[in-house]
Structure formats: structure tokens, C-alpha cells
Design a protein around this motif. Structure first.
Motif, short mmCIF file in Angstrom:
data_model
loop_
_atom_site.label_atom_id
_atom_site.label_comp_id
_atom_site.label_asym_id
_atom_site.label_seq_id
_atom_site.Cartn_x
_atom_site.Cartn_y
_atom_site.Cartn_z
N UNK A 36 0.70 -1.14 0.52
CA UNK A 36 -0.13 0.06 -0.20
C UNK A 36 0.68 1.21 0.06
N UNK A 37 0.42 2.54 -0.31
CA UNK A 37 1.64 3.67 -0.72
C UNK A 37 0.95 4.40 0.70
N UNK A 38 1.84 3.83 1.60
CA UNK A 38 2.53 4.17 2.68
C UNK A 38 2.93 5.16 2.93
N UNK A 39 3.15 5.95 4.24
CA UNK A 39 4.35 7.26 4.75
C UNK A 39 4.35 8.43 4.17
N UNK A 40 4.72 9.30 4.34
CA UNK A 40 4.58 11.02 3.83
C UNK A 40 5.36 10.99 2.86
N UNK A 41 5.89 12.42 2.65
CA UNK A 41 7.02 12.62 1.91
C UNK A 41 8.46 12.17 2.32
N UNK A 42 9.00 12.27 0.71
CA UNK A 42 10.40 12.00 1.35
C UNK A 42 11.23 13.07 -0.24
N UNK A 43 12.59 13.29 -0.44
CA UNK A 43 12.73 14.29 -1.03
C UNK A 43 13.65 13.35 -1.67
N UNK A 44 14.14 13.25 -3.37
CA UNK A 44 14.46 12.81 -3.99
C UNK A 44 15.80 13.76 -4.72
N UNK A 45 17.57 13.07 -4.54
CA UNK A 45 18.19 14.32 -4.90
C UNK A 45 18.44 13.84 -6.09
N UNK A 46 19.38 15.03 -6.71
CA UNK A 46 19.08 15.65 -8.38
C UNK A 46 20.02 13.72 -9.19
N UNK A 47 20.84 13.25 -8.26
CA UNK A 47 21.56 11.55 -8.34
C UNK A 47 20.76 10.96 -8.96
N UNK A 48 19.54 10.48 -7.99
CA UNK A 48 18.66 9.76 -8.06
C UNK A 48 17.17 9.67 -8.67
N UNK A 49 17.25 11.07 -8.76
CA UNK A 49 16.64 11.61 -10.01
C UNK A 49 16.51 10.91 -11.72
N UNK A 50 18.32 11.04 -12.28
CA UNK A 50 18.54 11.01 -13.13
C UNK A 50 18.17 9.18 -12.97
N UNK A 51 18.53 8.24 -12.25
CA UNK A 51 19.16 7.28 -11.63
C UNK A 51 17.35 6.87 -12.53
N UNK A 52 16.22 7.21 -11.78
CA UNK A 52 15.10 6.84 -12.54
C UNK A 52 14.51 7.27 -13.96
N UNK A 53 15.04 8.56 -14.05
CA UNK A 53 14.90 8.95 -15.28
C UNK A 53 15.20 8.43 -16.66
N UNK A 54 16.51 7.55 -16.21
CA UNK A 54 16.91 6.21 -17.09
C UNK A 54 16.41 5.35 -17.11
N UNK A 399 32.10 24.83 -2.01
CA UNK A 399 33.35 24.18 -2.68
C UNK A 399 32.17 22.82 -2.80
N UNK A 400 30.97 21.86 -2.04
CA UNK A 400 31.50 21.04 -1.96
C UNK A 400 30.11 20.81 -2.99
N UNK A 401 28.94 21.56 -3.45
CA UNK A 401 27.95 20.94 -4.34
C UNK A 401 28.60 22.19 -6.09
N UNK A 402 29.26 22.83 -6.58
CA UNK A 402 29.08 22.96 -7.78
C UNK A 402 30.15 21.60 -7.88
N UNK A 403 31.51 21.53 -8.06
CA UNK A 403 32.11 20.30 -8.12
C UNK A 403 31.22 19.14 -8.42
N UNK A 404 29.94 19.16 -7.56
CA UNK A 404 28.81 17.85 -7.28
C UNK A 404 28.45 18.36 -8.70
N UNK A 405 27.70 19.08 -8.84
CA UNK A 405 26.44 19.94 -9.92
C UNK A 405 27.45 19.09 -11.30
N UNK A 406 28.72 19.40 -11.22
CA UNK A 406 29.77 19.39 -12.67
C UNK A 406 30.20 18.10 -12.73
#
Length: 416
Positions: A36-54, A399-406
Motif C-alpha cells: 500500500x502507499x504508506x508513509x509521508x513525504x520524501x526528497x529525491x536528490x538530482x542523482x537519484x532523479x537521474x537514475x529514475x529518469x533513465x 565548494x561541495x555542491x558546485x563540483x558535484x553539479x559538474x
């Protein structure tokens, strides 16, 4: 190759879809009588969204969830401390999504049944043990419908069975109970008007006492939204007062008193909590990182491998990445054991580091600092944090995020 997956949560379902995409046969079992669709909200980072998109699920995610535009941090009086862009606004080629966990699970489940066939998922079947044989894994499944124990065989066993994983327990029989943070969580969803940008993830308060998180997870008629909220209260103690269970019912009367007066010009927190039809409670726990996830033809994914505090939107996202890397390594290896070893080598050090980092988030430290220095509020954040402290916060994030984006934008697909 035939893979048996124990658990039909986000980790298990994504593993099945990824294995199928790699040309590997998979079957799932779950102890629940009905999914069943249990639970509440969740956030998916772009890394995970990429995988589900592919995996071909991008349009469904966009229709069901909200593309998060920013994460904004406030003091307990609703004054802005700091904000940061998220998803595409930060430069990623993929959005960050806020979505109902149950809705995400149903999207994955429908895809599994459509692609792998209706017989690929067996419910009311609990894994009670496994034994490695020469060239296979023997698994014992106990039926909740007739109490029969049925032996089955697979080339690989994947434990995707969550915090109380039976696979993990057999691999690590001396492991202590989950590690208690001292924080009790109450969670819920309620309809309301959009706040801030309409796609903001807002965090107010401090980790040392009381913190509130809110973000929209779905659109509703009339321009309204389904808003997910998490109330965090530091209660302390040596042991959690209840057994951790994501679906345990909670009581508004226990959570609401901590947030009386938290009515901001951008969100009425007591009002949001009061009109919530169902509230869940959960003691925030994790487990210490493991030295290994499996042996031979057995391994772990998701919360079974690395349960972590629900901070930084990492739990579900890392489970999805686990699934994709596991499928890649199994498809490329000469033997199943080699594939699982390569998967563990790629993922275990990375995720173990995240588990430890989530216990000591730098942004939370800033909120705690603001709470200690200005408990009654402030007019300008510059009066509370020195320019050098604000600059260090922003520069550290970049310093953490921008290299990760690239790096994410340039990386080739995990599964070609």
C-alpha cells in the motif's frame, strides 16, 4: 542469472527495475500481505532523479511530485538565516523532487509488474534464513497466509528489507540495536496554501531543542498543495521510548505543545499540524556503518545496508543509486560473487561516510549557533553571524555542491 530480492520498498523495487534493464532476471518477496502507499513525504536528490529518469520514470515523477527550487533555513521565530538553490536552479541537469513516499513506491511497483510480469512480486512471504551452496543461495520463505516454510533457490540474494533486515541480521548476528539520536520525530501531510516560493523546503529551529521541516509534495486543485511536515524534538534518554517503526501512529497532543506560537508570516505551523488527518511518530535512529555488506552471493541495499538519519535527503536517494550500481556491476562481472564485491567496493565507503556526516550536519550547526546567540530572534542575520561566518557557510556549500553539479552532469549513465 536469477536474483531474489527481499523487500519491496524503494530500494528493492529500483533494484528489480535496474536488474531487468541490465538483462538480469529478478524476483521480489515482501512480508506485507498487501503493498500500500504508506508513509509521508520524501526528497529525491538530482542523482537519484537521474537514475529514475533513465529507467523511464521521469514523466511520472514530474506529474506526481514537486520540483524543489530552494532550501531555506530559519530561526524558531521564522526569520531567514540562509537559503540555497536546489535541483535545476543550482545547475543540475535533473531536478530535485519532493514526493509522497507511497506514491513513489506505487510508481516503482507498477513499473516492476509491467516490465517483469505480475508474478515477479510475491507478498506475505517473509525471509527467515539463507544458506550459500556451491553456485547458488538457498532461501527459506515463510508464508503469512498458511504458515508454511518454502525453500527457494537463487543465484544471488539481495537484502532490501530495511532497518530490521533479516539478511543483515544473519550476516551480522552480534550487531546491537539501532543507535538512538535522542530526537523524536512526528510527521504528517495536510493540504494548505503554498508558502515562500511555492516549491521551497523550509527548516526552522535548531537540533538542540525543537526543529520543524515543511515542504510541498503534490499539487492540489485551486492552487493548493499537499504539504509534508516533520516535527523534531530533542527528548534525550539512553534508549528510544518506542520501537522505531516508520508507520507507527502518533498523537497530535504530544507534538503540538512544542510548537505553540510558531505562527510565521509565511507559515502557520500549529494550524498545519492541527488539520493533519494522520500523524506518524518515529524515534530518529541509524546504525553504525558496517565493515562489509555481504559475502559470496549475498548483499544488502538501501536501509538494510546503511540506515541513516533522515537528514539531507539522502536515505531514499542513496538506495536508488545502490540499486543502479549493483545492476551495473552484476551485469559486467564474470561471476555473481565478483559483481557483488565490485558493488560493495564502489558503494560502501561512500555511503558509510554519509551515515556519519548525517550525525553532524554543518547547516544544523549554524542553526544551533543562531539559536544560542539570539534565542529571542534577530533583525538582521549579520548581527548574529559575523561576515566571515556567513562567508564560510556559503563558500563551504559551494565548494561541495558546485563540483558535484559538474561531475553529475558530465558522468556517463551508470547503465548504458
Amino acid at each position: 542469472m536469477h536474483v531474489l530480492i527481499a523487500g519491496c520498498g524503494i530500494a528493492g523495487l529500483t533494484t528489480a527495475l535496474s536488474l531487468h534493464a541490465a538483462g538480469i532476471e529478478a524476483r521480489l518477496v515482501d512480508s506485507a500481505s498487501e503493498l500500500k502507499p504508506l508513509g509521508v513525504g520524501i526528497n529525491l536528490l538530482p542523482h537519484a532523479v537521474r537514475e529514475l529518469t533513465e529507467l523511464g520514470l521521469g514523466e511520472q515523477l514530474a506529474a506526481a511530485g514537486i520540483a524543489t527550487s530552494e532550501q531555506a533555513h530559519f530561526d524558531r521565530h521564522g526569520r531567514l538565516v540562509w537559503s540555497e538553490s536546489r535541483g535545476r536552479r543550482l545547475g543540475y541537469d535533473w531536478p530535485q523532487y519532493s514526493i509522497h513516499r507511497g506514491e513513489l513506491q506505487m510508481i516503482l511497483l507498477a513499473a516492476v509488474r509491467d516490465r517483469l510480469g505480475p508474478r515477479a512480486v510475491e507478498t506475505a512471504a517473509t525471509l527467515t534464513g539463507f544458506t550459500e551452496h556451491d553456485g547458488s543461495v538457498g532461501v527459506l520463505l515463510s508464508s503469512r497466509r498458511n504458515d508454511r516454510v518454502v525453500p527457494v533457490s537463487a543465484d544471488v540474494l539481495v537484502g532490501a528489507d530495511g532497518l530490521y533486515s533479516a539478511v543483515r541480521a544473519q550476516l551480522h548476528p552480534a550487531e546491537p540495536p539501532p543507535r538512538w539520536s535522542g530526537v523524536m520525530l512526528w510527521r504528517g501531510t495536510a493540504e494548505g496554501a503554498p508558502f515562500l516560493s511555492g516549491s521551497s523546503l523550509a527548516i526552522a529551529g535548531s537540533t538542540t531543542s525543537v526543529k520543524f521541516v515543511a515542504y510541498p509534495i503534490a499539487r492540489r486543485p485551486g492552487g493548493r498543495a499537499l504539504v509534508n511536515w516533520v516535527a523534531e524534538v530533542m527528548i534525550g534518554g539512553a534508549e528510544p521510548p518506542i520501537r522505531p517503526d516508520w508507520n507507527r501512529e502518533g498523537r497530535l497532543a504530544e507534538a503540538l505543545p512544542h510548537f505553540q506560537g510558531w505562527t510565521f508570516d509565511w507559515l502557520d505551523i500549529p494550524g498545519l499540524m492541527t488539520r493533519t488527518p494522520e500523524i506518524l511518530e518515529y524515534p530518529m535512529v541509524d546504525r553504525d556503518p558496517l565493515p562489509f555488506w555481504g559475502r559470496g552471493r549475498v548483499t544488502l541495499v538501501g536501509d538494510a545496508a546503511h540506515p541513516m538519519y533522515p537528514i539531507g535527503s539522502n536515505g531514499g536517494s542513496q538506495a536508488i543509486i545502490d540499486a543502479r550500481v549493483l545492476a551495473r556491476e552484476l551485469a559486467a562481472a564474470a561471476t555473481p560473487a565478483d559483481g557483488l564485491a565490485a558493488y560493495e567496493a564502489a558503494r560502501l565507503p561512500v555511503v558509510n561516510q554519509i551515515v556519519l556526516a548525517n550525525r553532524d550536519m554543518p547547516v544544523d550547526q549554524v542553526l544551533d549557533m543562531v539559536s544560542a546567540r539570539a534565542p529571542d530572534g534577530f533583525g538582521r542575520i549579520e548581527d548574529v553571524l559575523a561576515p566571515a561566518e556567513l562567508a564560510a557557510l556559503r563558500d563551504g556549500y559551494r565548494a561541495t555542491s558546485l563540483p558535484d553539479v559538474a561531475a553529475l552532469n558530465a558522468r556517463p549513465p551508470l547503465l548504458a
